[in-house]
Design a protein around this motif. Structure first.
Motif, short mmCIF file in Angstrom:
data_model
loop_
_atom_site.label_atom_id
_atom_site.label_comp_id
_atom_site.label_asym_id
_atom_site.label_seq_id
_atom_site.Cartn_x
_atom_site.Cartn_y
_atom_site.Cartn_z
N ASP A 112 0.83 -1.19 0.00
CA ASP A 112 0.00 0.00 0.00
C ASP A 112 0.88 1.25 0.00
O ASP A 112 2.00 1.25 0.50
CB ASP A 112 -0.91 0.01 1.23
CG ASP A 112 -1.93 -1.12 1.19
OD1 ASP A 112 -2.16 -1.67 0.09
OD2 ASP A 112 -2.49 -1.45 2.25
N PHE A 150 0.29 -5.00 -10.87
CA PHE A 150 0.01 -4.47 -9.54
C PHE A 150 -1.19 -5.23 -9.00
O PHE A 150 -2.28 -5.19 -9.58
CB PHE A 150 -0.29 -2.97 -9.61
CG PHE A 150 0.82 -2.15 -10.21
CD1 PHE A 150 1.85 -1.66 -9.42
CD2 PHE A 150 0.84 -1.88 -11.56
CE1 PHE A 150 2.87 -0.91 -9.97
CE2 PHE A 150 1.86 -1.13 -12.13
CZ PHE A 150 2.88 -0.65 -11.33
N ARG A 151 -1.02 -5.90 -7.86
CA ARG A 151 -2.09 -6.76 -7.33
C ARG A 151 -2.27 -6.53 -5.83
O ARG A 151 -1.30 -6.46 -5.07
CB ARG A 151 -1.73 -8.23 -7.59
CG ARG A 151 -2.80 -9.23 -7.16
CD ARG A 151 -2.52 -10.60 -7.73
NE ARG A 151 -1.22 -11.13 -7.35
CZ ARG A 151 -0.55 -12.05 -8.05
NH1 ARG A 151 -1.05 -12.51 -9.18
NH2 ARG A 151 0.60 -12.50 -7.62
N ASN A 152 -3.52 -6.34 -5.42
CA ASN A 152 -3.85 -6.16 -4.01
C ASN A 152 -3.10 -4.96 -3.41
O ASN A 152 -2.35 -5.09 -2.45
CB ASN A 152 -3.54 -7.43 -3.21
CG ASN A 152 -4.46 -8.57 -3.57
OD1 ASN A 152 -5.67 -8.43 -3.61
ND2 ASN A 152 -3.89 -9.73 -3.86
N ILE A 153 -3.34 -3.81 -4.00
CA ILE A 153 -2.68 -2.58 -3.57
C ILE A 153 -3.73 -1.50 -3.34
O ILE A 153 -4.68 -1.36 -4.11
CB ILE A 153 -1.66 -2.11 -4.63
CG1 ILE A 153 -0.50 -3.09 -4.71
CG2 ILE A 153 -1.14 -0.71 -4.33
CD1 ILE A 153 0.51 -2.78 -5.80
N LEU A 156 -1.91 3.75 -5.19
CA LEU A 156 -0.81 3.54 -6.12
C LEU A 156 -0.71 4.74 -7.05
O LEU A 156 -1.71 5.23 -7.57
CB LEU A 156 -1.07 2.27 -6.95
CG LEU A 156 -0.20 2.06 -8.19
CD1 LEU A 156 1.24 1.78 -7.79
CD2 LEU A 156 -0.76 0.92 -9.06
N LEU A 173 -3.53 -4.02 -13.76
CA LEU A 173 -3.99 -3.70 -12.41
C LEU A 173 -5.06 -4.70 -12.02
O LEU A 173 -6.05 -4.87 -12.74
CB LEU A 173 -4.59 -2.29 -12.35
CG LEU A 173 -3.77 -1.13 -12.89
CD1 LEU A 173 -4.58 0.16 -12.80
CD2 LEU A 173 -2.47 -0.98 -12.15
N THR A 176 -6.90 -3.63 -7.18
CA THR A 176 -6.12 -2.45 -6.79
C THR A 176 -7.06 -1.25 -6.69
O THR A 176 -7.90 -1.05 -7.56
CB THR A 176 -5.00 -2.20 -7.82
OG1 THR A 176 -4.12 -3.33 -7.83
CG2 THR A 176 -4.20 -0.97 -7.49
N VAL A 179 -5.91 4.54 -7.68
CA VAL A 179 -4.76 4.51 -8.57
C VAL A 179 -4.70 5.80 -9.37
O VAL A 179 -5.72 6.24 -9.93
CB VAL A 179 -4.85 3.30 -9.53
CG1 VAL A 179 -3.64 3.28 -10.48
CG2 VAL A 179 -4.95 2.00 -8.76
N ALA A 203 -10.45 -3.39 -10.46
CA ALA A 203 -9.73 -2.17 -10.06
C ALA A 203 -10.74 -1.05 -9.85
O ALA A 203 -11.62 -0.84 -10.69
CB ALA A 203 -8.70 -1.78 -11.10
#
Length: 319
Positions: A112, A150-153, A156, A173, A176, A179, A203
């Motif tokens: 994160d 980008f995974r599980n964020i 961003l 993505l 996520t 973003v 996302a």
């Protein structure tokens, strides 16, 4: 007494493996962990060592890729981390061209509050594998790795970088939230297979702004379960256009809603604006989709709504 190893820079930060003493953000230069920017030496271990320090830092920290060409196999930036992290790419990170052990080349996962910034380049070296490993319209294939996933964020930001010649997707993505992608360049030849610029799946709250995307597939593709997505002031071309979908490939797919494409320019693309779903797709909703103030120059198919995206409805292809 604390020992600090590295080079002091003007703003009081330190480059290298030691921690700074003032409480300011720490910068960890991959060359201080053994990376060699000669374009031949695989530096993935140096990335890992530097990342461990950055992720463990109790204050905001930066992983620095200085000028040079750093060859690297699969890189995983995994969290959770203790504070805000930045990956600052000043030089070039080049992918290896064989031994694809993972479906992505550079993966950020469970991190994160992360910022990937340039002005450097992520070079996938896809030109070395497209003819033999690119899916194109093959009936069966193994899709080469995505350049940036980008995974599980949550939270961003991606800015200032260039992604060149990805083997498959340039950026993906998934799961996520929050973003902000802006001022980036994505470049690949028109004939490069499956090189989507930015693909979204599950996302939410995504902004893609002020960027250039010219590639061999969709410039932006908004997939299942994505909501509140804004694509604005993006120049697309070459490529397959700005797309919602393909949708309906999987059972019980989540709905797609709140998708806004504004003030974008399409140049020399196969398609302009497209909504596409698989033939015989599972039921889900695609609602509240807006295309506004779009300029099209030399676009073959300006607007397409396709509910039977036939040639992609084959085993092994992603659409």
């Amino acid at each position: 007494m604390a020992l600090v190893f590295g080079s002091c820079v003007a703003n009081g930060e330190y480059l290298g493996g030691g921690r700074e003493l003032t409480g300011n953000p720490t910068v960890f230069d991959i060359t201080h962990f053994g990376a060699v920017g000669d374009g031949r030496t695989n530096t993935f271990k140096a990335f890992l060592k530097a990342w461990i320090q950055v992720c463990a830092s109790p204050v905001p920290a930066t992983l620095l890729v200085p000028r040079g060409n750093f060859l690297a196999g699969p890189i995983i930036f995994a969290g959770p981390c203790k504070s805000h992290v930045t990956v600052n790419v000043q030089g070039t990170i080049s992918a290896t061209t064989s031994g694809f052990a993972t479906p992505e080349w550079i993966l950020f996962e469970r991190v994160d509050n992360v910022h990937l910034t340039g002005p450097g380049t992520i070079h996938g070296r896809g030109e070395a594998v497209w003819a033999t490993d690119g899916c194109g319209k093959k009936f069966k294939c193994n899709l080469p790795p995505t350049s940036l996933k980008f995974r599980n964020i949550v939270n961003l930001e991606v800015s200032g970088i260039s992604s060149v010649n990805a083997k498959a997707f340039h950026m993906f993505l998934v799961k996520t939230v929050n973003v902000n992608i802006h001022n980036i360049k994505i470049i690949a030849p028109a004939e490069s297979p499956n090189t989507d610029g930015i693909h979204l799946s599950n996302a939410d709250n995504v902004k893609i702004l002020d960027s250039f995307i010219g590639t061999g597939d969709d410039c932006v593709s908004v997939g299942r379960g994505s909501n509140n997505v804004t694509v604005e002031r993006v120049i697309c071309g070459p490529g397959h256009g700005l797309s919602v979908g393909s949708l309906g490939k999987y059972p019980n797919e989540e709905d797609v809603s709140g998708i806004h494409f504004r003030n974008c320019t399409m140049r020399n693309t196969d398609n302009g604006l497209r909504i596409k779903s698989w033939g015989g797709s599972s039921p889900s909703k695609a609602i509240d989709i807006h295309f506004e103030d779009i300029i099209m120059e030399n676009v073959k198919n300006p607007i397409i709504i396709d509910q039977c995206h036939v040639w992609l409805n084959l085993p092994g292809l992603t659409g």
